[in-house]
Design an enzyme around this catalytic site. Structure first.
Site, PDB file in Angstrom:
ATOM      1  N   GLU A   8     -34.979 -61.030  59.340  1.00 53.40           N
ATOM      2  CA  GLU A   8     -35.940 -60.717  58.281  1.00 53.40           C
ATOM      3  C   GLU A   8     -37.141 -61.655  58.254  1.00 53.40           C
ATOM      4  O   GLU A   8     -38.256 -61.235  58.009  1.00 53.40           O
ATOM      5  CB  GLU A   8     -35.239 -60.746  56.916  1.00 53.40           C
ATOM      6  N   ASP A  81     -29.945 -59.803  56.704  1.00 55.05           N
ATOM      7  CA  ASP A  81     -28.990 -60.461  55.808  1.00 55.05           C
ATOM      8  C   ASP A  81     -27.749 -59.611  55.544  1.00 55.05           C
ATOM      9  O   ASP A  81     -27.772 -58.381  55.668  1.00 55.05           O
ATOM     10  CB  ASP A  81     -29.669 -60.816  54.481  1.00 55.05           C
ATOM     11  N   ASP A  83     -26.150 -58.344  53.029  1.00 57.96           N
ATOM     12  CA  ASP A  83     -26.010 -57.695  51.726  1.00 57.96           C
ATOM     13  C   ASP A  83     -26.618 -56.301  51.811  1.00 57.96           C
ATOM     14  O   ASP A  83     -27.038 -55.865  52.879  1.00 57.96           O
ATOM     15  CB  ASP A  83     -26.669 -58.536  50.619  1.00 57.96           C
ATOM     16  N   GLU A  85     -29.461 -55.058  50.720  1.00 57.39           N
ATOM     17  CA  GLU A  85     -30.859 -55.017  51.156  1.00 57.39           C
ATOM     18  C   GLU A  85     -30.960 -55.279  52.657  1.00 57.39           C
ATOM     19  O   GLU A  85     -31.730 -54.627  53.360  1.00 57.39           O
ATOM     20  CB  GLU A  85     -31.679 -56.049  50.382  1.00 57.39           C
ATOM     21  N   TYR A 307     -25.552 -68.762  53.027  1.00 54.51           N
ATOM     22  CA  TYR A 307     -26.371 -67.710  52.424  1.00 54.51           C
ATOM     23  C   TYR A 307     -26.375 -67.825  50.903  1.00 54.51           C
ATOM     24  O   TYR A 307     -25.332 -67.982  50.280  1.00 54.51           O
ATOM     25  CB  TYR A 307     -25.846 -66.345  52.850  1.00 54.51           C
ATOM     26  N   ARG A 309     -27.433 -65.681  48.509  1.00 57.20           N
ATOM     27  CA  ARG A 309     -27.222 -64.506  47.642  1.00 57.20           C
ATOM     28  C   ARG A 309     -25.764 -64.083  47.785  1.00 57.20           C
ATOM     29  O   ARG A 309     -25.421 -63.300  48.672  1.00 57.20           O
ATOM     30  CB  ARG A 309     -28.179 -63.371  48.010  1.00 57.20           C
ATOM     31  N   HIS A 354     -17.925 -62.919  52.004  1.00 57.01           N
ATOM     32  CA  HIS A 354     -18.977 -63.933  51.941  1.00 57.01           C
ATOM     33  C   HIS A 354     -18.372 -65.270  51.542  1.00 57.01           C
ATOM     34  O   HIS A 354     -17.215 -65.364  51.161  1.00 57.01           O
ATOM     35  CB  HIS A 354     -20.035 -63.541  50.911  1.00 57.01           C
TER      36      HIS A 354
END
Length: 756
Positions: A8, A81, A83, A85, A307, A309, A354
């Site tokens: 990203e 990432d 997740d 998104e 990470y 988030r 995670h």
């Protein structure tokens, strides 16, 4: 093998390419590459929620670069990432390249990693997976919901409240919480109560050690909070206590074990960074992103944290082993629990694959990284490092003492605690949202049953109940999380949007709704009460999680949401514009006047509109015949200053306008009385900057432009003899007196720094 790896961000790309070496080209998509066109119809409910996407204009060159690199590669590795998104970004990149024909005869792999370290990256490449379309569907459903709400409610707000407004599915619920808290504060009626607080001493000793005790019971009956509600009764009781002879009736001692807080997840990191560092949620996530993506350490880019988030409290076995070894070596066996601590995640939809937010290597201590991190990065890294390591340390042990002091029918209670063993508190203490007097430890002298007690002083203290405080960033994030509203990754953006839209202002780091924010909430609650309710929004989040787990389809979710929402929108279109009734009568037609919201705030308007168009500012006619003249004169031309009205309320303007355009705030600035050393004529006045920060400027401004950020104090500098010093307060150093003269380094500590 030759492969193109798509991540990203460019910072991440640079770090990962060094780890992978030859045969890999790492490129950044710079976030999402496709989005809904900025017009109505991108999500079409009439066509079973058909979605239209378009390539974001400034992302075309990013896709072109990926396309070009793929020509000489045999594999596309999507490494966005881990997740929803990130999964959606990977899918959009693949879809655009597939439409271009770039993926013919190419292998497509999806990899994820929790930390940007050499080992984690190489392991991810060695064990690729496939794209998770359930996560993609959940992200599409969320985006479609937000689009439908935004593109439907915003035009409605323009028609019914004021042009230029916007609404959001989660943003509107957050604003509702803020407005409801403000209403609670306005309507709150404080209740009076009194306590009898004493200063005591053991009579047999003459060591001067005082301790505090409070009246606890009368005639064997425990006093409730509102047992004493008036000053006369309280002072009578205080005199009775002061004259009585007390002795120690009972002493209770016990040990309490205080367990450490778990490692950070996204919300708790945002909360503690707000409490301890003063960071906004948005700033916290921006700084954490840099620490995650990589910082140059000894010439090599290194991802310093996992990470950021995440809603999981899991720690890897390798990380646990490393932390336990560090604790044993640095702090000793006493600080190491018998087994690693494993924390259970409270969120039912937490992604346990995670990890919690932790340092990628506990051996990289904050002190060792001070020279390579900027101040904000270092503060946040230190916070994460301490919290993570403390979570694996032994419990703190507190000796708690409670003593009852009795006289004829009266009982005083004294309580105190001492830290018997620091445990994890040697390193880290969790912050609180609303500190209270009980947060501090009070010491008691040795007390034995039968000891005579001298009452040195008994005071009747008046108290009033208080409303719940306004939300800070930390407490609002906590409330959103507790109600299941939104997701951790969205909070920073939600809070920022409320500020940018001028729906809220910050006062002493607390959210205060503006007139616009309150009127928007009134309208939305009146017309969409069920839809912008916390429970409804939380239920939507649960169903989005069900889509992510493959338990529900995303189209049925959109259908069930849209039907009642569309009915509510149609009804709202027929509703009257929101207004507040008043007792005032229109001077032109005799109909009642009402308060409405306009471009520059609230105003009075005739309810006979459009036949009668009479309107006026709140508290006066539309154009006052005689301006209100103040007792101040213009410091630029000498004419009288008059009170004027603007979009931000009243202010002082020069009566010679437009010849002289000088304006000043209505409130008189506080004069410190300390003379300006630069011009020798004026004195320093306390003023506020545009951002609300206090500063001190010469009263002869603009002739003299001397100004200070720190408060001047009427005390000569003992080192250089300067006529005054300044008071400077920071979180790191506390409050200091500092010489304002350049070149003089004199300073004196007057207040302790905040504990971290």
């Amino acid at each position: 093998m030759s492969a193109v790896v798509v991540v990203e961000s460019p910072a991440k790309a640079k770090t990962i390419e060094k780890y992978l070496g030859k045969g890999y080209k790492v490129l950044a998509s710079y976030g999402h590459v496709r989005a809904f066109p900025k017009k109505d119809g991108s999500v079409d409910p009439e066509q079973d929620f058909a979605i239209k996407y378009e390539v974001i204009p400034d992302k075309k060159k990013r896709l072109d670069a990926i396309d070009k690199a793929l020509k000489s590669a045999d594999t596309l590795i999507l490494a966005s990432d881990l997740d929803r998104e990130g999964e959606a970004i990977a899918w959009h990149v693949a879809e655009v390249l597939r439409e271009r024909g770039s993926l013919k005869d190419k292998q497509i792999q999806r990899i994820t990693f929790n930390e940007i370290t050499k080992k984690a990256i190489q392991d991810a490449v060695a064990h690729p997976g496939e794209m998770d379309m359930q996560l993609v569907d959940a992200q599409q459903a969320r985006s479609a919901l937000d689009y439908l709400v935004g593109f439907t409610l915003s035009p409605l707000l323009w028609r019914k409240v004021r042009s230029g407004l916007s609404a959001g599915r989660v943003q509107s619920v957050a604003l509702r919480l803020i407005c409801e808290r403000e209403q609670h504060i306005r309507e709150f009626k404080p209740k009076e109560f009194w306590t009898i607080d004493t200063t005591c001493q053991v009579a047999a000793t003459n060591d001067g050690v005082d301790f505090a005790a409070q009246l606890f019971a009368v005639d064997g009956e425990k006093l409730g909070k509102f047992a004493i509600t008036d000053g006369v009764s309280a002072k009578t009781m205080a005199r009775k206590v002061e004259k009585a002879t007390f002795h120690v009736d009972a002493v209770n001692k016990k040990q309490a074990h205080q367990q450490p807080a778990p490692p950070f997840i996204t919300t708790t990191l945002q909360m503690d960074a707000s409490r301890k560092l003063g960071f906004t949620a948005r700033k916290t996530m921006q700084v954490a992103q840099k620490l995650y993506e990589g910082i140059e350490v000894d010439g090599e880019p290194v991802g310093l944290i996992t990470y950021m988030r995440t809603d999981s409290l899991t720690l890897s076995e390798d990380a646990l082993a490393e932390m336990r070894s560090h604790i044993e070596q640095v702090y000793g066996d006493a600080y190491l629990p018998a087994a690693p601590r494993r924390f259970k995640t409270k969120s039912k939809n937490a992604q346990e694959a995670h990890e919690a937010i932790r340092p990628t290597a506990i051996a990289r201590t904050p002190d060792g990284l001070r020279s390579v991190l900027d101040p904000d990065e270092w503060k946040l890294y230190q916070l994460i490092w301490k919290r993570t390591l403390a979570s694996q340390m032994a419990a703190a042990v507190l000796d708690q003492v409670s003593a009852d002091l009795v006289s004829d029918g009266l009982t005083l209670r004294a309580t105190g605690s001492t830290l018997a063993f620091a445990g994890f508190r040697k390193l880290y203490i969790k912050g609180t949202d609303e500190p209270t007097a009980q947060d501090s430890e009070r010491l008691l002298p040795p007390l034995t049953e039968g000891d005579a007690i001298t009452i040195k002083q008994a005071d009747a203290k008046q108290h009033f109940t208080e409303p719940k405080p306004r939300f800070s960033e930390a407490t609002l994030v906590k409330a959103l999380e507790a109600d299941g509203i939104g997701r951790p990754s969205t909070y920073a953006n939600i809070l920022n949007v409320l500020r940018v839209r001028k729906y809220v202002e910050m006062e002493k780091k607390r959210f205060v709704p503006t007139d616009v924010g309150e009127w928007v909430t009134k309208f939305l609650v009146a017309s969409f009460s069920d839809i912008i309710a916390p429970k409804f929004t939380a239920a939507i989040e649960d169903r989005l999680d069900a889509v992510a787990r493959g338990e529900e389809g995303w189209k049925p979710l959109l259908r069930e949401f849209w039907s009642p929402f569309k009915i509510a929108v149609d009804q709202a279109l027929e509703a009257e514009r929101p207004a507040e009734e008043t007792d005032e009568i229109c001077p032109e037609c005799g109909k009642p006047m009402a308060i409405k919201l306009g471009r520059y705030g609230k105003f009075m308007a005739c309810t006979g509109y459009p036949k009668c168009k009479h309107a006026s500012p709140i508290g006066g006619s539309k154009e006052p015949e005689e301006p209100e003249i103040s007792d101040q004169v213009c410091d630029q031309c000498g004419a009288a200053m008059v009170v004027k009205h603007g979009r931000f309320g009243k202010f002082l303007g020069c009566s010679a306008y437009p010849t002289c355009k000088n304006i000043q705030p209505l409130e008189k600035p506080v004069d410190t009385g300390i003379r300006c050393p630069e011009c020798g004529k004026g004195t320093f006045l306390e003023k506020k900057s545009r951002r609300g920060k206090l500063f001190y400027s010469c009263s002869t401004y603009p002739k003299c432009k001397n100004a200070l950020w720190n408060k001047p104090v009427d005390r000569p500098c003992p080192a250089c003899g300067a006529p005054f010093v300044t008071e400077k307060t920071t979180k790191r150093n506390g409050t200091e007196l500092v010489c304002a003269r350049e070149g003089c380094g004199w300073k004196e500590q007057v207040g302790e720094p905040e504990a971290t």
